[in-house]
Write a protein that holds these residues in place. Structure first.
Motif, PDB file in Angstrom:
ATOM      1  N   GLN A 126       3.135  17.585   5.871  1.00  0.00           N
ATOM      2  CA  GLN A 126       3.872  16.438   5.860  1.00  0.00           C
ATOM      3  C   GLN A 126       6.115  16.500   5.302  1.00  0.00           C
ATOM      4  O   GLN A 126       5.517  16.850   4.036  1.00  0.00           O
ATOM      5  CB  GLN A 126       4.195  14.640   6.145  1.00  0.00           C
ATOM      6  CG  GLN A 126       2.738  14.762   6.556  1.00  0.00           C
ATOM      7  CD  GLN A 126       2.138  13.697   6.669  1.00  0.00           C
ATOM      8  OE1 GLN A 126       3.128  12.502   6.114  1.00  0.00           O
ATOM      9  NE2 GLN A 126       1.350  13.003   8.005  1.00  0.00           N
ATOM     10  N   PRO A 127       6.471  15.925   5.474  1.00  0.00           N
ATOM     11  CA  PRO A 127       7.868  16.126   4.653  1.00  0.00           C
ATOM     12  C   PRO A 127       7.608  15.603   3.541  1.00  0.00           C
ATOM     13  O   PRO A 127       6.795  14.658   3.193  1.00  0.00           O
ATOM     14  CB  PRO A 127       8.972  15.592   5.167  1.00  0.00           C
ATOM     15  CG  PRO A 127       8.809  15.374   6.664  1.00  0.00           C
ATOM     16  CD  PRO A 127       7.033  15.260   7.201  1.00  0.00           C
ATOM     17  N   LEU A 147       0.762  -1.305   0.158  1.00  0.00           N
ATOM     18  CA  LEU A 147       0.113  -0.005   0.082  1.00  0.00           C
ATOM     19  C   LEU A 147       0.901   1.211   0.350  1.00  0.00           C
ATOM     20  O   LEU A 147       1.665   1.453   0.729  1.00  0.00           O
ATOM     21  CB  LEU A 147      -0.903   0.419   0.653  1.00  0.00           C
ATOM     22  CG  LEU A 147      -1.351   1.514   1.622  1.00  0.00           C
ATOM     23  CD1 LEU A 147      -2.355   1.357   0.515  1.00  0.00           C
ATOM     24  CD2 LEU A 147      -2.348   1.261   2.599  1.00  0.00           C
ATOM     25  N   SER A 148       0.894   2.234  -0.813  1.00  0.00           N
ATOM     26  CA  SER A 148       1.726   3.386  -0.981  1.00  0.00           C
ATOM     27  C   SER A 148       0.715   4.659  -1.235  1.00  0.00           C
ATOM     28  O   SER A 148      -0.308   4.527  -1.583  1.00  0.00           O
ATOM     29  CB  SER A 148       2.922   3.075  -2.557  1.00  0.00           C
ATOM     30  OG  SER A 148       2.844   1.795  -2.232  1.00  0.00           O
ATOM     31  N   TRP A 149       1.096   5.919  -0.539  1.00  0.00           N
ATOM     32  CA  TRP A 149       0.536   7.150  -0.448  1.00  0.00           C
ATOM     33  C   TRP A 149       1.789   7.747  -0.644  1.00  0.00           C
ATOM     34  O   TRP A 149       2.570   8.177  -0.677  1.00  0.00           O
ATOM     35  CB  TRP A 149      -0.152   7.004   0.073  1.00  0.00           C
ATOM     36  CG  TRP A 149      -0.106   7.117   1.163  1.00  0.00           C
ATOM     37  CD1 TRP A 149       0.261   8.198   2.637  1.00  0.00           C
ATOM     38  CD2 TRP A 149       0.945   6.086   2.638  1.00  0.00           C
ATOM     39  NE1 TRP A 149       0.873   8.162   3.529  1.00  0.00           N
ATOM     40  CE2 TRP A 149       1.641   6.419   3.542  1.00  0.00           C
ATOM     41  CE3 TRP A 149       0.250   4.759   2.583  1.00  0.00           C
ATOM     42  CZ2 TRP A 149       2.237   5.582   4.737  1.00  0.00           C
ATOM     43  CZ3 TRP A 149       1.055   3.953   3.557  1.00  0.00           C
ATOM     44  CH2 TRP A 149       1.652   4.771   4.740  1.00  0.00           C
ATOM     45  N   LYS A 150       1.067   9.690  -1.276  1.00  0.00           N
ATOM     46  CA  LYS A 150       2.178  10.378  -1.604  1.00  0.00           C
ATOM     47  C   LYS A 150       2.249  10.668  -0.530  1.00  0.00           C
ATOM     48  O   LYS A 150       0.694  11.461  -0.059  1.00  0.00           O
ATOM     49  CB  LYS A 150       1.679  11.635  -2.434  1.00  0.00           C
ATOM     50  CG  LYS A 150       2.387  10.889  -3.578  1.00  0.00           C
ATOM     51  CD  LYS A 150       1.946  11.813  -4.755  1.00  0.00           C
ATOM     52  CE  LYS A 150       2.902  10.693  -6.525  1.00  0.00           C
ATOM     53  NZ  LYS A 150       1.968  11.897  -7.156  1.00  0.00           N
ATOM     54  N   HIS A 151       3.062  12.397   0.360  1.00  0.00           N
ATOM     55  CA  HIS A 151       2.802  12.309   1.883  1.00  0.00           C
ATOM     56  C   HIS A 151       2.172  13.693   1.602  1.00  0.00           C
ATOM     57  O   HIS A 151       2.516  14.327   0.491  1.00  0.00           O
ATOM     58  CB  HIS A 151       4.364  13.025   2.782  1.00  0.00           C
ATOM     59  CG  HIS A 151       5.111  11.694   2.491  1.00  0.00           C
ATOM     60  ND1 HIS A 151       6.254  11.626   2.680  1.00  0.00           N
ATOM     61  CD2 HIS A 151       4.512  10.165   2.843  1.00  0.00           C
ATOM     62  CE1 HIS A 151       6.451  11.036   3.393  1.00  0.00           C
ATOM     63  NE2 HIS A 151       5.930   9.524   3.449  1.00  0.00           N
ATOM     64  N   PRO A 152       1.424  13.566   2.334  1.00  0.00           N
ATOM     65  CA  PRO A 152       0.615  15.006   2.423  1.00  0.00           C
ATOM     66  C   PRO A 152       1.265  16.199   2.466  1.00  0.00           C
ATOM     67  O   PRO A 152       2.074  15.762   3.151  1.00  0.00           O
ATOM     68  CB  PRO A 152      -0.449  14.999   3.995  1.00  0.00           C
ATOM     69  CG  PRO A 152      -0.299  14.125   3.931  1.00  0.00           C
ATOM     70  CD  PRO A 152       0.582  13.334   3.100  1.00  0.00           C
TER      71      PRO A 152
END
Length: 116
Positions: free
Chosen positions: A47-48, A39-44
């Protein structure tokens, strides 16, 4: 803002409630079948910069916590997108919902003005 807790790390992963509800459906479907995946996601923005990936396995504890008490209606298209990505070699990539915006009705053509 909902929260996903994974494993015993205790580190909460903030995910908007509607997105978390769709993700829950996709994840539990895969885990019910005994399938592992990423499961992958881009940081909001708060966040860094970067992205994160989890290895999701049926034996690792998982908890979904929602702010809203009511379950939202699920978008079949969004669930299908998540399931399609879950079955790929890249695993689930949490993406924004595709919202269909109705096209505006064309304005009727004005009748030609005939000078007298």
């Amino acid at each position: 803002m909902g929260i996903l807790y994974y494993g015993d790390s205790g580190t909460p992963i903030g995910i908007e409630d509607r997105a978390l509800a769709h993700l829950k459906f996709a994840i539990t479907t895969k885990l019910r079948r005994g399938e592992s995946f990423t499961l992958s996601w881009k940081h909001p923005d708060d966040q860094p910069r970067g992205r994160s990936t989890l290895w999701v396995h049926p034996t690792i504890p998982l908890r979904f916590v929602f702010d809203e008490p009511e379950t939202p209606d699920l978008s079949r298209e969004w669930v299908e997108d998540l399931m399609r990505s879950a079955n790929s070699t890249g695993g689930i990539m949490l993406v924004e919902e595709h919202v269909d915006v109705p096209e505006p009705e064309p304005e009727p053509e004005a009748a030609p003005v005939i000078a007298a």
